[in-house]
Write a protein that holds these residues in place. Structure first.
Motif, short mmCIF file in Angstrom:
data_model
loop_
_atom_site.label_atom_id
_atom_site.label_comp_id
_atom_site.label_asym_id
_atom_site.label_seq_id
_atom_site.Cartn_x
_atom_site.Cartn_y
_atom_site.Cartn_z
N CYS A 268 9.01 6.01 -0.97
CA CYS A 268 7.79 6.73 -1.32
C CYS A 268 6.59 6.23 -0.52
O CYS A 268 6.68 5.23 0.20
CB CYS A 268 7.51 6.56 -2.81
N PHE A 269 5.47 6.92 -0.68
CA PHE A 269 4.22 6.47 -0.07
C PHE A 269 3.62 5.36 -0.94
O PHE A 269 3.90 5.29 -2.15
CB PHE A 269 3.24 7.64 0.05
N ASP A 270 2.76 4.54 -0.34
CA ASP A 270 2.18 3.40 -1.07
C ASP A 270 1.52 3.83 -2.37
O ASP A 270 1.68 3.18 -3.41
CB ASP A 270 1.11 2.70 -0.20
N GLU A 271 0.79 4.97 -2.32
CA GLU A 271 0.02 5.38 -3.49
C GLU A 271 0.91 5.89 -4.62
O GLU A 271 0.43 6.09 -5.74
CB GLU A 271 -1.05 6.41 -3.10
N GLU A 272 2.20 6.12 -4.35
CA GLU A 272 3.11 6.61 -5.40
C GLU A 272 3.89 5.47 -6.06
O GLU A 272 4.47 5.65 -7.14
CB GLU A 272 4.13 7.59 -4.78
N PHE A 273 3.90 4.32 -5.40
CA PHE A 273 4.80 3.22 -5.76
C PHE A 273 4.73 2.86 -7.25
O PHE A 273 5.76 2.79 -7.93
CB PHE A 273 4.47 2.01 -4.88
N ASP A 274 3.53 2.64 -7.77
CA ASP A 274 3.39 2.18 -9.16
C ASP A 274 3.76 3.24 -10.19
O ASP A 274 3.96 2.94 -11.36
CB ASP A 274 1.95 1.71 -9.42
N LYS A 275 3.84 4.48 -9.74
CA LYS A 275 4.12 5.57 -10.69
C LYS A 275 5.61 5.87 -10.81
O LYS A 275 6.01 6.74 -11.59
CB LYS A 275 3.38 6.84 -10.25
N ILE A 276 6.43 5.20 -10.03
CA ILE A 276 7.87 5.48 -10.05
C ILE A 276 8.58 4.38 -10.85
O ILE A 276 8.45 3.20 -10.53
CB ILE A 276 8.42 5.58 -8.61
N PRO A 277 9.33 4.77 -11.89
CA PRO A 277 9.90 3.77 -12.79
C PRO A 277 11.09 3.00 -12.21
O PRO A 277 11.25 1.81 -12.46
CB PRO A 277 10.35 4.60 -14.00
N GLY A 284 4.36 3.06 3.53
CA GLY A 284 3.02 3.24 4.10
C GLY A 284 2.25 4.28 3.32
O GLY A 284 2.81 5.01 2.50
N LYS A 285 0.93 4.34 3.57
CA LYS A 285 0.11 5.36 2.92
C LYS A 285 0.43 6.71 3.55
O LYS A 285 0.67 6.79 4.76
CB LYS A 285 -1.37 5.06 3.17
N SER A 286 0.40 7.80 2.74
CA SER A 286 0.77 9.11 3.27
C SER A 286 -0.11 9.51 4.45
O SER A 286 0.33 10.25 5.33
CB SER A 286 0.68 10.16 2.17
N PRO A 316 6.63 13.06 5.19
CA PRO A 316 5.22 13.14 5.54
C PRO A 316 4.87 14.53 6.06
O PRO A 316 5.77 15.33 6.34
CB PRO A 316 5.11 12.13 6.69
N GLU A 317 3.59 14.79 6.21
CA GLU A 317 3.15 16.02 6.89
C GLU A 317 3.63 15.98 8.33
O GLU A 317 3.73 14.91 8.92
CB GLU A 317 1.63 16.04 6.94
N LYS A 318 3.85 17.19 8.92
CA LYS A 318 4.48 17.21 10.24
C LYS A 318 3.50 17.17 11.41
O LYS A 318 3.89 17.41 12.54
CB LYS A 318 5.36 18.46 10.35
#
Ligand code: AMP
Ligand code: MG
Length: 340
Positions: A268-277, A284-286, A316-318
């Protein structure tokens, strides 16, 4: 085969560079650091040495190699009929992660180009790679220094894990700063064609090549039997052993999907990490495409240590370097893409 480890960080650098060059001059094959990924080098003039590279990697015979040069004189020794656009691109992006496919001179070993009459050429910016080329005085053909199909190596440790015992020497240098292979653009044809995206982006190339075409195989699975401009695009590649899926869509939907899967992991992206159980790795950041590219192959190697049945990677975005990351990820996933 006993593989010599040439440590140019804690050992004497110049002695190491000379040793690597000497092995190459005598028909050996040596893994060397570059700024993109580690390469497995051999003299581009020596067909026997090139054949050893294909064998060490288990690389399909029809997948040609990139020739690495150190100066523009070497370019003339490997290619001819060089268009003005190639000279302009060289001026702007060399040394650096851009490979140009040009008309091939006959002195290049047949196996380098897998029978094609073109040759892919690049001048790396890595000082280690450059110094080894210039100490050997040879253009060096070098594919990525991994077992064919596995994620490309961006650290000396990755190379040792794939090729120890299969090559003459491994140069132990720094980690790669770019992390994905070079951009490949075909310039012997009209219009010019992007065969593989990399750190030199399609947007940047268009400033010199307004008519640049992006080859279909960059973003899509080639159909069975379909002719492709770059044979390397045909294969499932860069793949972990764990079954891998690429997921396109918004963050919330990605998090919901991976949270619902049993015995699976997320990349996942860095900003999603804490939200995934569950089990997860961040890359990296998206918005930081450079970081995503740099971390990509290490993360793909790490997946198999998680011991899960499946891994779901957030795409990621292309745009920009995101195109290079996406291109590697669809191949890592064997073209299994989930669109949310
Ligand atoms: P790698 O060595 O893993 O970086 O792969 C080299 C890439 O460059 C592969 O995708 C090849 O198919 C491509 N390539 C090398 N030489 C040529 C060529 N003469 N024409 C088209 N593609 C090439
Ligand atoms: Mg490769």
């Amino acid at each position: 085969m006993n593989t010599e480890k040439i440590d140019i960080i804690s050992g004497d650098r110049q002695i190491g560079i000379n040793k690597a060059a000497d092995i190459l001059k005598h028909g050996g094959i040596v893994a060397v650091p570059t700024e993109t990924v580690y390469g497995l080098a051999a003299s581009a003039f020596d067909d026997e040495a090139i054949k050893k590279v294909f064998i060490a990697k288990g690389r399909p015979q029809n997948n040609p190699l990139i020739v690495h040069i150190d100066d523009m004189k070497m370019l003339d020794a490997v290619a001819y009929d060089i268009p003005d656009t190639a000279k302009a691109l060289a001026k702007r992006f060399w040394p650096g992660p851009l490979t140009m496919v040009l008309k091939k001179r006959d002195n290049i070993a047949k196996s380098v180009s897998a029978g094609l009459d073109t040759v892919a050429v690049r001048m790396p910016s890595s000082k280690d790679a450059r110094d080894i080329i210039s100490a050997s005085g040879l253009p060096l053909a070098a594919p990525s220094a991994n077992i064919s199909g596995s994620p490309s190596p961006t650290t000396a440790k990755h190379v040792i894990s794939d090729l120890d015992g299969r090559v003459d020497a491994i140069v132990l240098g720094d980690d790669c700063t770019v992390g994905v292979e070079s951009t490949v653009v075909a310039l012997f044809c009209t219009p010019p064609r992007l065969l593989r995206p990399g750190a030199v982006t399609a947007e940047q190339l268009r400033e010199t090549l307004p008519d640049l075409v992006i080859d279909k195989a960059v973003l899509n699975e080639p159909k069975k039997g379909e002719a492709v401009a770059s044979p390397g695009m045909l294969y499932k590649h860069y793949a972990p052993k764990t079954e891998t899926f690429l997921v396109e869509g918004e963050s919330d939907k990605f998090i919901n999907l991976v949270s619902s899967k049993e015995n699976a992991a997320a990349i996942c992206f860095d900003e999603e990490f804490d939200k995934i159980p569950g089990k997860k790795i961040k890359y990296g950041k998206s918005t930081d495409k450079k970081a995503l590219a740099k971390n990509l192959f290490s993360v793909l190697r790490e997946v198999d240590t998680l011991k899960v049945n499946g891994v779901y990677i957030h795409a990621p975005e292309k745009s920009g370097m995101g195109l290079a990351v996406y291109n590697r990820l669809i191949r890592a996933a064997g073209f299994k893409v989930i669109k949310l």
